[in-house]
Enzyme design. Sequence first.
Site, PDB file in Angstrom:
ATOM      1  N   LYS A  44      75.897  26.616  35.035  1.00 47.17           N
ATOM      2  CA  LYS A  44      77.706  27.040  35.380  1.00 47.17           C
ATOM      3  C   LYS A  44      78.924  26.047  35.887  1.00 47.17           C
ATOM      4  CE  LYS A  44      79.721  29.121  40.167  1.00 47.17           C
ATOM      5  NZ  LYS A  44      80.919  28.279  40.150  1.00 47.17           N
ATOM      6  N   ASN A  45      78.457  24.897  36.607  1.00 50.43           N
ATOM      7  CA  ASN A  45      79.541  24.149  36.771  1.00 50.43           C
ATOM      8  C   ASN A  45      80.083  23.016  35.545  1.00 50.43           C
ATOM      9  OD1 ASN A  45      80.023  25.752  39.119  1.00 50.43           O
ATOM     10  ND2 ASN A  45      79.086  24.344  40.890  1.00 50.43           N
ATOM     11  N   ARG A 114      89.132  28.298  40.209  1.00 51.31           N
ATOM     12  CA  ARG A 114      88.672  27.498  41.300  1.00 51.31           C
ATOM     13  C   ARG A 114      89.153  26.385  39.546  1.00 51.31           C
ATOM     14  NH1 ARG A 114      90.034  23.262  44.949  1.00 51.31           N
ATOM     15  NH2 ARG A 114      89.184  21.726  44.523  1.00 51.31           N
ATOM     16  N   CYS A 138      89.647  30.131  49.376  1.00 48.54           N
ATOM     17  CA  CYS A 138      88.251  30.859  49.172  1.00 48.54           C
ATOM     18  C   CYS A 138      87.011  31.143  50.155  1.00 48.54           C
ATOM     19  CB  CYS A 138      87.589  30.217  48.184  1.00 48.54           C
ATOM     20  SG  CYS A 138      86.692  29.232  48.104  1.00 48.54           S
ATOM     21  N   ARG A 143      90.316  24.238  50.235  1.00 53.58           N
ATOM     22  CA  ARG A 143      90.082  24.187  48.552  1.00 53.58           C
ATOM     23  C   ARG A 143      91.353  23.153  48.459  1.00 53.58           C
ATOM     24  NH1 ARG A 143      86.241  26.775  46.910  1.00 53.58           N
ATOM     25  NH2 ARG A 143      84.905  24.846  45.369  1.00 53.58           N
ATOM     26  N   PRO A 144      91.872  22.153  48.938  1.00 52.67           N
ATOM     27  CA  PRO A 144      92.751  21.898  48.509  1.00 52.67           C
ATOM     28  C   PRO A 144      92.683  20.713  47.246  1.00 52.67           C
ATOM     29  CG  PRO A 144      92.429  20.434  49.822  1.00 52.67           C
ATOM     30  CD  PRO A 144      91.418  21.566  50.457  1.00 52.67           C
ATOM     31  N   VAL A 145      93.444  20.341  46.793  1.00 53.79           N
ATOM     32  CA  VAL A 145      93.454  19.137  45.504  1.00 53.79           C
ATOM     33  C   VAL A 145      94.501  18.110  45.472  1.00 53.79           C
ATOM     34  CG1 VAL A 145      93.376  21.759  43.579  1.00 53.79           C
ATOM     35  CG2 VAL A 145      95.447  20.750  45.032  1.00 53.79           C
ATOM     36  N   ASP A 146      94.667  17.431  46.624  1.00 52.99           N
ATOM     37  CA  ASP A 146      95.323  16.584  47.526  1.00 52.99           C
ATOM     38  C   ASP A 146      94.616  15.351  46.066  1.00 52.99           C
ATOM     39  OD1 ASP A 146      94.101  16.523  49.202  1.00 52.99           O
ATOM     40  OD2 ASP A 146      94.146  14.771  50.155  1.00 52.99           O
ATOM     41  N   LEU A 147      93.617  14.778  46.466  1.00 55.16           N
ATOM     42  CA  LEU A 147      93.098  13.742  45.795  1.00 55.16           C
ATOM     43  C   LEU A 147      93.103  13.763  44.226  1.00 55.16           C
ATOM     44  CD1 LEU A 147      89.078  14.092  47.222  1.00 55.16           C
ATOM     45  CD2 LEU A 147      92.142  12.512  47.630  1.00 55.16           C
ATOM     46  N   ASP A 330      75.399  23.219  48.027  1.00 50.18           N
ATOM     47  CA  ASP A 330      75.689  25.167  46.928  1.00 50.18           C
ATOM     48  C   ASP A 330      74.098  25.347  47.464  1.00 50.18           C
ATOM     49  OD1 ASP A 330      76.640  24.017  44.240  1.00 50.18           O
ATOM     50  OD2 ASP A 330      78.119  24.849  46.265  1.00 50.18           O
ATOM     51  N   VAL A 352      80.186  19.436  53.528  1.00 53.06           N
ATOM     52  CA  VAL A 352      81.042  19.830  52.625  1.00 53.06           C
ATOM     53  C   VAL A 352      82.802  20.450  52.825  1.00 53.06           C
ATOM     54  CG1 VAL A 352      81.256  19.935  50.144  1.00 53.06           C
ATOM     55  CG2 VAL A 352      78.875  18.263  51.441  1.00 53.06           C
ATOM     56  N   ARG A 422      79.466  36.074  39.323  1.00 51.05           N
ATOM     57  CA  ARG A 422      80.586  34.961  38.538  1.00 51.05           C
ATOM     58  C   ARG A 422      79.623  34.102  38.616  1.00 51.05           C
ATOM     59  NH1 ARG A 422      85.670  34.053  42.481  1.00 51.05           N
ATOM     60  NH2 ARG A 422      84.889  32.505  40.929  1.00 51.05           N
TER      61      ARG A 422
HETATM   62  C1  EPZ Z   1      82.473  21.457  42.379  1.00 56.89           C
HETATM   63  O1  EPZ Z   1      83.817  22.180  43.394  1.00 56.89           O
HETATM   64  C2  EPZ Z   1      81.593  22.655  42.423  1.00 56.89           C
HETATM   65  N1  EPZ Z   1      82.268  24.363  41.499  1.00 56.89           N
HETATM   66  C3  EPZ Z   1      81.275  23.650  43.772  1.00 56.89           C
HETATM   67  O2  EPZ Z   1      80.141  24.588  43.377  1.00 56.89           O
HETATM   68  C4  EPZ Z   1      81.154  23.019  44.873  1.00 56.89           C
HETATM   69  O3  EPZ Z   1      80.103  23.400  46.560  1.00 56.89           O
HETATM   70  C5  EPZ Z   1      81.578  21.571  45.041  1.00 56.89           C
HETATM   71  O4  EPZ Z   1      81.548  20.711  44.048  1.00 56.89           O
HETATM   72  C6  EPZ Z   1      80.567  19.836  46.017  1.00 56.89           C
HETATM   73  O5  EPZ Z   1      79.201  19.973  45.085  1.00 56.89           O
HETATM   74  C7  EPZ Z   1      82.824  23.321  40.544  1.00 56.89           C
HETATM   75  O6  EPZ Z   1      81.961  22.954  40.330  1.00 56.89           O
HETATM   76  C8  EPZ Z   1      83.137  24.438  39.509  1.00 56.89           C
HETATM   77  P1  EPZ Z   1      84.703  19.108  45.488  1.00 56.89           P
HETATM   78  P2  EPZ Z   1      85.577  21.386  43.712  1.00 56.89           P
HETATM   79  O7  EPZ Z   1      86.289  18.786  45.323  1.00 56.89           O
HETATM   80  O8  EPZ Z   1      85.155  20.217  43.391  1.00 56.89           O
HETATM   81  C9  EPZ Z   1      87.318  18.177  49.146  1.00 56.89           C
HETATM   82  C10 EPZ Z   1      80.114  26.785  43.181  1.00 56.89           C
HETATM   83  O9  EPZ Z   1      79.142  28.181  44.269  1.00 56.89           O
HETATM   84  N2  EPZ Z   1      88.639  18.288  48.426  1.00 56.89           N
HETATM   85  O10 EPZ Z   1      83.589  18.679  45.628  1.00 56.89           O
HETATM   86  O11 EPZ Z   1      86.099  21.963  44.422  1.00 56.89           O
HETATM   87  C11 EPZ Z   1      87.145  20.004  49.524  1.00 56.89           C
HETATM   88  O12 EPZ Z   1      87.752  20.361  50.302  1.00 56.89           O
HETATM   89  C12 EPZ Z   1      81.681  26.377  44.300  1.00 56.89           C
HETATM   90  O13 EPZ Z   1      79.003  26.924  42.171  1.00 56.89           O
HETATM   91  C13 EPZ Z   1      89.802  17.805  49.286  1.00 56.89           C
HETATM   92  O14 EPZ Z   1      90.007  17.712  50.824  1.00 56.89           O
HETATM   93  O15 EPZ Z   1      84.217  20.504  45.235  1.00 56.89           O
HETATM   94  C14 EPZ Z   1      85.570  19.493  49.925  1.00 56.89           C
HETATM   95  O16 EPZ Z   1      86.071  19.865  51.417  1.00 56.89           O
HETATM   96  C15 EPZ Z   1      81.526  25.956  45.487  1.00 56.89           C
HETATM   97  N3  EPZ Z   1      91.058  17.333  48.260  1.00 56.89           N
HETATM   98  C16 EPZ Z   1      85.281  18.617  49.477  1.00 56.89           C
HETATM   99  O17 EPZ Z   1      86.438  17.442  49.088  1.00 56.89           O
HETATM  100  C17 EPZ Z   1      90.897  16.985  47.039  1.00 56.89           C
HETATM  101  O18 EPZ Z   1      91.773  17.051  45.893  1.00 56.89           O
HETATM  102  C18 EPZ Z   1      84.040  19.083  48.321  1.00 56.89           C
HETATM  103  O19 EPZ Z   1      85.236  19.651  47.420  1.00 56.89           O
HETATM  104  C19 EPZ Z   1      89.286  17.955  46.386  1.00 56.89           C
HETATM  105  C20 EPZ Z   1      88.405  17.922  47.061  1.00 56.89           C
END
Ligand code: EPZ
Length: 443
Positions: A44-45, A114, A138, A143-147, A330, A352, A422
């Site tokens: 999926k991811n 997302r 969620c 789930r911020p997007v600052d990075l 996950d 995480v 989903r």
């Molecule tokens: C991906 O989400 C996956 N989703 C998630 O799977 C998975 O749990 C996650 O990676 C971690 O492996 C998809 O690929 C669609 P992250 P993503 O950015 O990219 C923080 C599932 O169940 N962060 O690696 O959103 C964030 O808050 C889903 O299939 C920032 O602070 O995860 C989190 O604490 C759930 N700023 C950590 O990083 C940012 O700009 C990891 O998030 C981005 C992230």
Amino acid sequence: MENRAITPSLSQDQTQAPSDEMQEALRIWGGRPLSGNVRISGAKNSALALMAGALLCPEPCRLRNVPSLVDINRMGQVLQSLGVKLQQQEDALDIDASTLTTSKAPYELVSQLRASFFVIGSLVARLGSARVPLPGGCAIGARPVDLHVRGLQALGAEVRIEHGIVYADVKGRGGKLKGAKIYLDYPSVGATETLMMAATLAEGETIIENAAQEPEVEDLANFCRAMGAKIRGAGTNTVIIVGVPRLHTTDYSIIPDRIETGTFLVAGAITRSEISLSPVIPEHLTPAIAKLREMGCQVIFEAPNRLRIVPGELRATDIETLPYPGFPTDMQAQFMALLSVSTGNSVVTETVFENRMGHVPELVRMGADIRIKGENAIIRGVPLLSGAPVSGTDLRASAALVVAGLAADGETLMKGLRHLDRGYDNFESKLRKLGAKLERVTL
Ligand code: EPZ
């Protein structure tokens, strides 16, 4: 093979999980052993990220091994809203992004998925501008997007956030991003993918340091390279991208879903059943296999892409979730269900996400002995769970409750099916084929 177009007027039920309004639930009869082989679907991811990546290409592309999921349909709708034409033939998805009609992604779709935020990297790279709503939080965290934002700014985009929408524009240089050195404070999967896609068409070289190493990141890089992108180091903590002027068509097959595989491995272990799983890529499952072996199970490589689990007397162990190659967040909920019926005391630490313990009170309702202390869950193994009415709070919590129900004494009635629909392709029918007794009921 019949052609099933994903049309913009996609019927509600295809993006709305079937169980959304009818308050459907899954009735699970526990205590039945499983047997046989389960077919693992495409990841999926990976599929979601590759669909965003296809926006980079001015020629039609084909993705194969695409799982049949509500989230995939939702991502398809986002692409269609940008002018992309889609044709689905079973697990093959034809994506024609030759004429994008807008750089604005619709709020009502992005807020539901997302992963659709990741289109911002492709849009800025391809069109020099993007308007993408903040994906919002969620059940598992803010789930911020600052990075993502800081990385796009490093690549030369002017980014501002107004009224919940991220505006990204490249002024000058003909709308072209410029390669840069980017350090990610956290190895974010999505940020690594967004920035890798953005850098693919930028001028010059981009280096992403402290990049996420997940297999899905590597799959996205391999897909982009198949379209002519110059990317190396994906799957390590340093990814180097040299921008190219244009990509070309490709026909690409998505990797199998390691999280679905881990979920079925736990289903075998918790029901004390021998089952086999294929196709799999064993090296994507190292942490899960190591933990299952520590807990007393055998995991046998039957063939290059086929695993077999042989259950044993389950022993407690500790788990800490970490970015890949650490133990995947996950799979945390599913393994907690397994630990709750393993002999001894275990500690599960979720590092995480800040709020990914929604399954704990539900497992406790089924008789598990779990206490939360900060980011740790302390689990004392019990001999047997008991079936109960429970609710899934997110995708993986729902899967954990299903596998717990398979092993519990009596019946479990699980609400929250919309999460399951989903992220798991035909989960119930795959379990039924293994001998599980479960049915979808309307409450
Ligand atoms: C991906 O989400 C996956 N989703 C998630 O799977 C998975 O749990 C996650 O990676 C971690 O492996 C998809 O690929 C669609 P992250 P993503 O950015 O990219 C923080 C599932 O169940 N962060 O690696 O959103 C964030 O808050 C889903 O299939 C920032 O602070 O995860 C989190 O604490 C759930 N700023 C950590 O990083 C940012 O700009 C990891 O998030 C981005 C992230």
